[in-house]
Design a protein around this motif. Sequence first.
Motif, PDB file in Angstrom:
ATOM      1  N   VAL A  86      -3.440   9.336 -15.215  1.00  0.00           N
ATOM      2  CA  VAL A  86      -4.645   9.380 -14.153  1.00  0.00           C
ATOM      3  C   VAL A  86      -3.909   9.974 -12.673  1.00  0.00           C
ATOM      4  O   VAL A  86      -2.745   9.462 -12.210  1.00  0.00           O
ATOM      5  N   THR A  87      -4.848  10.641 -11.985  1.00  0.00           N
ATOM      6  CA  THR A  87      -4.324  11.417 -10.909  1.00  0.00           C
ATOM      7  C   THR A  87      -5.389  11.079  -9.787  1.00  0.00           C
ATOM      8  O   THR A  87      -6.366  10.498  -9.825  1.00  0.00           O
ATOM      9  N   ALA A  88      -4.668  11.210  -8.572  1.00  0.00           N
ATOM     10  CA  ALA A  88      -5.507  11.024  -7.433  1.00  0.00           C
ATOM     11  C   ALA A  88      -6.712  11.958  -7.220  1.00  0.00           C
ATOM     12  O   ALA A  88      -6.239  13.199  -6.876  1.00  0.00           O
TER      13      ALA A  88
ATOM     14  N   LYS B  48       1.059  -1.110  -0.088  1.00  0.00           N
ATOM     15  CA  LYS B  48       0.050   0.214   0.069  1.00  0.00           C
ATOM     16  C   LYS B  48       0.969   1.189  -0.096  1.00  0.00           C
ATOM     17  O   LYS B  48       1.932   1.422   0.751  1.00  0.00           O
ATOM     18  N   VAL B  49       0.574   2.224  -0.935  1.00  0.00           N
ATOM     19  CA  VAL B  49       1.508   3.407  -0.963  1.00  0.00           C
ATOM     20  C   VAL B  49       0.509   4.565  -1.113  1.00  0.00           C
ATOM     21  O   VAL B  49      -0.599   4.742  -1.474  1.00  0.00           O
ATOM     22  N   TYR B  50       0.913   5.764  -0.249  1.00  0.00           N
ATOM     23  CA  TYR B  50       0.091   6.923   0.095  1.00  0.00           C
ATOM     24  C   TYR B  50       0.325   7.797  -1.281  1.00  0.00           C
ATOM     25  O   TYR B  50       1.525   7.992  -1.659  1.00  0.00           O
ATOM     26  N   PHE B  51      -0.687   8.463  -1.429  1.00  0.00           N
ATOM     27  CA  PHE B  51      -0.433   9.768  -2.623  1.00  0.00           C
ATOM     28  C   PHE B  51      -1.529  10.566  -2.248  1.00  0.00           C
ATOM     29  O   PHE B  51      -2.569  10.640  -1.644  1.00  0.00           O
ATOM     30  N   GLN B  52      -0.831  11.901  -2.443  1.00  0.00           N
ATOM     31  CA  GLN B  52      -1.889  13.094  -2.135  1.00  0.00           C
ATOM     32  C   GLN B  52      -2.878  13.287  -3.400  1.00  0.00           C
ATOM     33  O   GLN B  52      -2.496  13.030  -4.417  1.00  0.00           O
ATOM     34  N   LYS B  53      -3.863  14.132  -2.873  1.00  0.00           N
ATOM     35  CA  LYS B  53      -4.920  14.503  -3.983  1.00  0.00           C
ATOM     36  C   LYS B  53      -4.067  15.405  -5.005  1.00  0.00           C
ATOM     37  O   LYS B  53      -3.261  16.216  -4.861  1.00  0.00           O
ATOM     38  N   GLY B  54      -4.501  14.868  -6.227  1.00  0.00           N
ATOM     39  CA  GLY B  54      -3.701  15.532  -7.570  1.00  0.00           C
ATOM     40  C   GLY B  54      -2.660  15.026  -7.955  1.00  0.00           C
ATOM     41  O   GLY B  54      -1.981  15.397  -9.020  1.00  0.00           O
TER      42      GLY B  54
END
Length: 333
Positions: free
Chosen positions: A83-85, A66-72
């Motif tokens: 594809v963006t978050a 599991k990897v964390y991404f910020q919005k955008g």
Amino acid sequence: MLAPVLRKIIQNKTVMIERYLPSKGNLFVQKGDILEPFQKLGDCMHSPNTVYFPKEFEPVKFLREKVYFQKGSLIGKIGAKKVTADENGYMSFDEVSGEYFYEDMPVKFTLLSGLWGEVSDVIPESSVLIKTVVAEVDLVACTPNFSFGELVVFPNPTEILEKFYLESFVKSTEGKIVYVGHYADLDTIKKARDLKISAIVAGSADPVGFSFAKSANIGLGVVSGFGKLETPDFVYKLFNSVAYRHVFFHGDLGVLRIPMSGVEEETVSSKKKKTPLKVIKKVTKGQKVQVLQKPHFGKIGTIDRVSVSSIFVRFDNELGPVEIDLPNFFIIE
């Protein structure tokens, strides 16, 4: 003269309803507890949105954890499309399906009772089984969806008013169950999908709109049938009396379940309670009937008098009684 009876509302004292957490969490009630609608049953941490990507999705980097991404943030590509978050969250790989998926950051979810009743059983960290009283409104046709949400009741409007009401409630209909009037056309059903309405209920719909709702996984239930048929007045009055109450749309059972309090239960007519009921009855003056004969097909009126092989029915907007032949009607209760 005998005629079939269509019973639209039935009171049921022994319904069991399960309220469950979307993820494992904490429950705060125990067997035997007496509940009210806004009582807190439990809570958990739950991701409000999960998106699975197609097989051709290419992540920004190879990952199995599991990897964390910020919005955008850029999280990958599908062909040439980036594809963006949409929100802060985590991307993971599903070993079973072989697909990547993205989960929004978990938020606290609070489970409310939504009804009056008594706790019958508790499954730790998961769900609560509640014995309750409901008014069951029979739906003659519905998609096989289940949903639970606040009931919003629109007037029995013209087509123009119907669209006006949907537009007016655009900011408050998501996740709700909406009664849209006598007739739900295809445009109304599509608008309901766009507004993320949980389910819609109407007096009637057409087969095209019903098929669309089923294919789009939208809850749709009709009270009277296909065509342009009216909702019985006493059903509409019930909806009005419980507007903004949380209700249960059971497409698989063909009913809309409305939680009732003990006080309301006492006011319900005995003929609507769960007792052995006749499917045919003797036709008498004063009964409510729904007509299946043109040009009054689908209309609901009151029997003015009974003859040998027909009845005379008064409608609200007609000057005098209209003759309806047997068997082109059924008794509404």
